[in-house]
Design a protein around this motif. Structure first.
Motif, PDB file in Angstrom:
ATOM      1  N   LEU A 100      20.891   7.458  24.273  1.00 29.27           N
ATOM      2  CA  LEU A 100      21.535   6.568  23.303  1.00 29.27           C
ATOM      3  C   LEU A 100      22.075   7.359  22.120  1.00 29.27           C
ATOM      4  N   ASP A 101      23.056   6.774  21.438  1.00 35.31           N
ATOM      5  CA  ASP A 101      23.542   7.404  20.210  1.00 35.31           C
ATOM      6  C   ASP A 101      22.516   7.295  19.093  1.00 35.31           C
ATOM      7  N   ASP A 102      21.777   6.193  19.091  1.00 36.99           N
ATOM      8  CA  ASP A 102      20.774   5.956  18.055  1.00 36.99           C
ATOM      9  C   ASP A 102      19.660   5.119  18.665  1.00 36.99           C
ATOM     10  N   HIS A 120       1.532  -1.548   9.557  1.00 37.27           N
ATOM     11  CA  HIS A 120       1.021  -0.217   9.242  1.00 37.27           C
ATOM     12  C   HIS A 120       1.997   0.609   8.404  1.00 37.27           C
ATOM     13  N   LEU A 121       3.271   0.276   8.439  1.00 39.68           N
ATOM     14  CA  LEU A 121       4.284   1.143   7.830  1.00 39.68           C
ATOM     15  C   LEU A 121       4.083   1.363   6.329  1.00 39.68           C
ATOM     16  N   PRO A 122       3.721   0.340   5.541  1.00 43.32           N
ATOM     17  CA  PRO A 122       3.500   0.600   4.108  1.00 43.32           C
ATOM     18  C   PRO A 122       2.353   1.578   3.839  1.00 43.32           C
ATOM     19  N   LEU A 123       1.461   1.749   4.818  1.00 42.84           N
ATOM     20  CA  LEU A 123       0.302   2.611   4.614  1.00 42.84           C
ATOM     21  C   LEU A 123       0.660   4.093   4.577  1.00 42.84           C
ATOM     22  N   VAL A 124       1.869   4.447   5.012  1.00 42.06           N
ATOM     23  CA  VAL A 124       2.255   5.864   5.019  1.00 42.06           C
ATOM     24  C   VAL A 124       2.950   6.270   3.722  1.00 42.06           C
ATOM     25  N   ASP A 125       3.150   5.324   2.795  1.00 46.38           N
ATOM     26  CA  ASP A 125       3.922   5.615   1.577  1.00 46.38           C
ATOM     27  C   ASP A 125       3.279   6.697   0.714  1.00 46.38           C
ATOM     28  N   SER A 126       1.977   6.808   0.768  1.00 42.85           N
ATOM     29  CA  SER A 126       1.289   7.791  -0.080  1.00 42.85           C
ATOM     30  C   SER A 126       1.147   9.158   0.594  1.00 42.85           C
ATOM     31  N   ARG A 127       1.675   9.290   1.774  1.00 41.66           N
ATOM     32  CA  ARG A 127       1.549  10.554   2.507  1.00 41.66           C
ATOM     33  C   ARG A 127       2.529  11.613   1.996  1.00 41.66           C
ATOM     34  N   LEU A 128       2.154  12.858   2.186  1.00 41.65           N
ATOM     35  CA  LEU A 128       3.068  13.961   1.864  1.00 41.65           C
ATOM     36  C   LEU A 128       4.092  14.178   2.966  1.00 41.65           C
ATOM     37  N   THR A 129       3.683  13.954   4.230  1.00 43.22           N
ATOM     38  CA  THR A 129       4.586  14.245   5.351  1.00 43.22           C
ATOM     39  C   THR A 129       4.988  13.008   6.141  1.00 43.22           C
ATOM     40  N   ARG A 189       7.085  12.430  16.719  1.00 34.36           N
ATOM     41  CA  ARG A 189       8.475  12.100  17.073  1.00 34.36           C
ATOM     42  C   ARG A 189       8.564  10.681  17.607  1.00 34.36           C
ATOM     43  N   GLY A 190       7.676  10.356  18.561  1.00 35.31           N
ATOM     44  CA  GLY A 190       7.693   9.015  19.126  1.00 35.31           C
ATOM     45  C   GLY A 190       7.352   7.963  18.099  1.00 35.31           C
ATOM     46  N   GLY A 191       6.415   8.287  17.214  1.00 43.18           N
ATOM     47  CA  GLY A 191       6.034   7.335  16.174  1.00 43.18           C
ATOM     48  C   GLY A 191       7.157   7.072  15.200  1.00 43.18           C
ATOM     49  N   SER A 192       7.873   8.127  14.800  1.00 40.19           N
ATOM     50  CA  SER A 192       8.965   7.944  13.835  1.00 40.19           C
ATOM     51  C   SER A 192      10.121   7.158  14.447  1.00 40.19           C
ATOM     52  N   LYS A 210      11.416   3.516  13.114  1.00 40.42           N
ATOM     53  CA  LYS A 210      12.818   3.283  12.757  1.00 40.42           C
ATOM     54  C   LYS A 210      13.354   2.053  13.468  1.00 40.42           C
ATOM     55  N   TRP A 211      13.021   1.896  14.738  1.00 39.03           N
ATOM     56  CA  TRP A 211      13.477   0.734  15.504  1.00 39.03           C
ATOM     57  C   TRP A 211      12.920  -0.545  14.884  1.00 39.03           C
ATOM     58  N   MET A 212      11.655  -0.560  14.536  1.00 30.27           N
ATOM     59  CA  MET A 212      11.036  -1.764  13.971  1.00 30.27           C
ATOM     60  C   MET A 212      11.688  -2.157  12.653  1.00 30.27           C
ATOM     61  N   VAL A 213      11.952  -1.179  11.795  1.00 28.67           N
ATOM     62  CA  VAL A 213      12.554  -1.477  10.498  1.00 28.67           C
ATOM     63  C   VAL A 213      13.980  -1.972  10.675  1.00 28.67           C
ATOM     64  N   ALA A 214      14.739  -1.321  11.564  1.00 29.19           N
ATOM     65  CA  ALA A 214      16.137  -1.708  11.774  1.00 29.19           C
ATOM     66  C   ALA A 214      16.253  -3.126  12.318  1.00 29.19           C
ATOM     67  N   HIS A 215      15.314  -3.532  13.176  1.00 33.29           N
ATOM     68  CA  HIS A 215      15.382  -4.857  13.799  1.00 33.29           C
ATOM     69  C   HIS A 215      14.492  -5.879  13.105  1.00 33.29           C
TER      70      HIS A 215
END
Length: 449
Positions: A132-134, A168-177, A182-185, A189-194
């Motif tokens: 896919l392109d994205d 779970h996504l807001p829980l990563v806001d305090s992370r440094l990295t 790769r699969g998780g990111s 991205k798919w969940m946020v976009a949709h």
């Protein structure tokens, strides 16, 4: 029927018999471990027909190691990657994962499955993303189709990040990295976009049906694994782990085999807690860990920083260790990197097996000790995890000695020599001990006269 459902029914499969032989355990012990979900035998029916030699992954078995391989969009040719796969297996990898993200990945995967007898794992999302392109263009059906396609190819276990949810996504806001998987990111991205829930979670039952049909083992991916020590053991990591426990039971209800993937960067003092928590949350399902890397400041040496954590993780209960090469965080590994990574992890796994008193684990070490005391260099090379390197270092040391060459027999083996260049004949402790023993024997004999 899957290995899990056969074991639950009290039956012993040919694969369980073979695993029992390899592990020096009884077939009934293997069956009981599989039935409890504490051991998996990743053995796709298609790959079995092509010569797969099944292995058992679980705490009752010896610690296994996996080697991640595969090309990328920037580097790696299919022929070279296949050579690396063979290299990893030669040096002792128990399984390999094809994580290709570049060109011709479908054919490369098929070539790997067709040419190796160890279990092969994949991350199906990579193939979907490459087409896919994205990733936001992906449909759930496209992913389901990719999983079924790879199952038909003979993939034995699949990493799918089903447990990463919207909450779970807001829980990563305090992370440094942030999200380093790769699969998780890509999933995030798919969940946020949709603005929709993780499709792999929503369609989990459909995916379980495919897994059952081919007896593909789940490797529930840790999309929120920590990517640095600062982020280790945080609320995001453990929130996902809790969902993994839920999905483990759901997968078992479909007759599926399940492994749980574990964290990447963990300080040494938190490793035991992480292993114990996984075992509790996921009901003893085998834990498959990446490293863990125990410090963040050694790029180029992360096969060492992670092997330290891997040995500890295995001793505390991790069932399989995913190797890390010196190029981790830097680039695609070459053949020498693969060799170094595999050997580092063989050391970690073997050390844990000794500590856990696994059947026959220390026999080879005791044989090595005897060979060293007897100055049997050829036996030492044969017993070494990397015989070629041991012999090369020995020859290099002998050649560096002034006016000296390695001493060989006519058949090419090394002639018996009672010292090495590190100590020389005068200071060799083992030679001195042998002399001491001889003198004591002579004195004892004289005293007896």
């Amino acid at each position: 029927m899957t290995q899990y459902t056969e074991a639950q029914a009290g039956r012993i499969t040919p694969e369980m018999e073979l695993v029992a032989q390899k592990e020096h355990l009884t077939p009934s012990k293997i069956r009981d471990e599989v039935a409890s979900g504490k051991m998996v035998i990743p053995a796709n029916r298609i790959h079995l027909q092509k010569g797969l030699s099944p292995i058992g992954i679980g705490n009752a078995a010896t610690t296994k190691i996996n080697a991640n391989l595969g090309n990328s969009a920037l580097a790696g040719e299919p022929c070279c990657e296949l050579a690396k796969v063979r290299c990893a297996i030669y040096y002792g990898a128990d399984t390999v994962m094809d994580l290709s993200t570049g060109n011709d990945i479908d054919q490369l995967r098929q070539n790997v499955i067709d040419s190796v007898s160890v279990p092969v794992g994949t991350v199906p999302l990579y193939q979907v993303c490459e087409q896919l392109d994205d990733i936001v263009d992906m449909t759930a059906q496209q992913f389901i189709d990719a999983v079924e396609h790879q199952a038909k190819q003979g993939v034995d276990y699949m990493t799918i990040h089903c447990a990463l949810l919207q909450r779970h996504l807001p829980l990563v806001d305090s992370r440094l990295t942030g999200i380093v998987s790769r699969g998780g990111s890509l999933t995030a991205k798919w969940m946020v976009a949709h603005n929709e829930e993780n499709p792999f979670y929503s369609h989990f039952d459909e995916l379980c049906e495919i897994m059952s049909q081919y007896d593909v083992t789940w490797s529930l991916g840790d999309g929120l694994r920590p990517g640095c020590l600062h982020d280790a053991s945080d609320s995001a990591q453990f929130a996902e782990l809790s969902v993994m426990g839920e999905l483990t039971k759901r997968a078992w209800s479909h007759g599926n085999q399940v492994m749980i993937e574990g964290p990447g960067h963990i300080p040494m003092n938190e490793i035991e807690m992480n292993i114990k928590r996984q075992q509790e949350e996921c009901f003893g399902a085998p834990f498959y860990v990446l490293g863990p890397v125990v410090c963040d400041i050694a790029p180029g040496y992360d096969h060492i920083t992670s092997a330290i954590g891997a040995a500890m993780a295995a001793m505390y209960g991790a069932a399989m260790l995913c190797y890390v090469t010196p190029k981790e965080h830097l680039g695609l590994p070459n053949m020498e990197d693969v060799r170094n990574g595999v050997i580092a992890y063989k050391i970690a796994a073997h050390s844990a097996d000794i500590a856990l008193n696994r059947p026959l684990a220390r026999e080879r070490d005791d044989a090595m000790a005897k060979a060293r005391f007897n100055f049997d260099w050829n036996q030492q090379f044969q017993l070494a995890l990397d015989p070629e390197r041991a012999k090369d270092y020995y020859e290099e040391a002998r050649q560096s000695k002034e006016n000296s060459e390695p001493i060989f027999n006519e058949d090419g083996t090394v002639a018996k020599e009672h010292f090495c260049t590190m100590c020389g004949p005068k200071f060799c402790a083992m030679k001195t001990t042998a002399d001491l023993n001889r003198l004591r024997s002579e004195q004892k004999a004289d005293n007896a006269k």
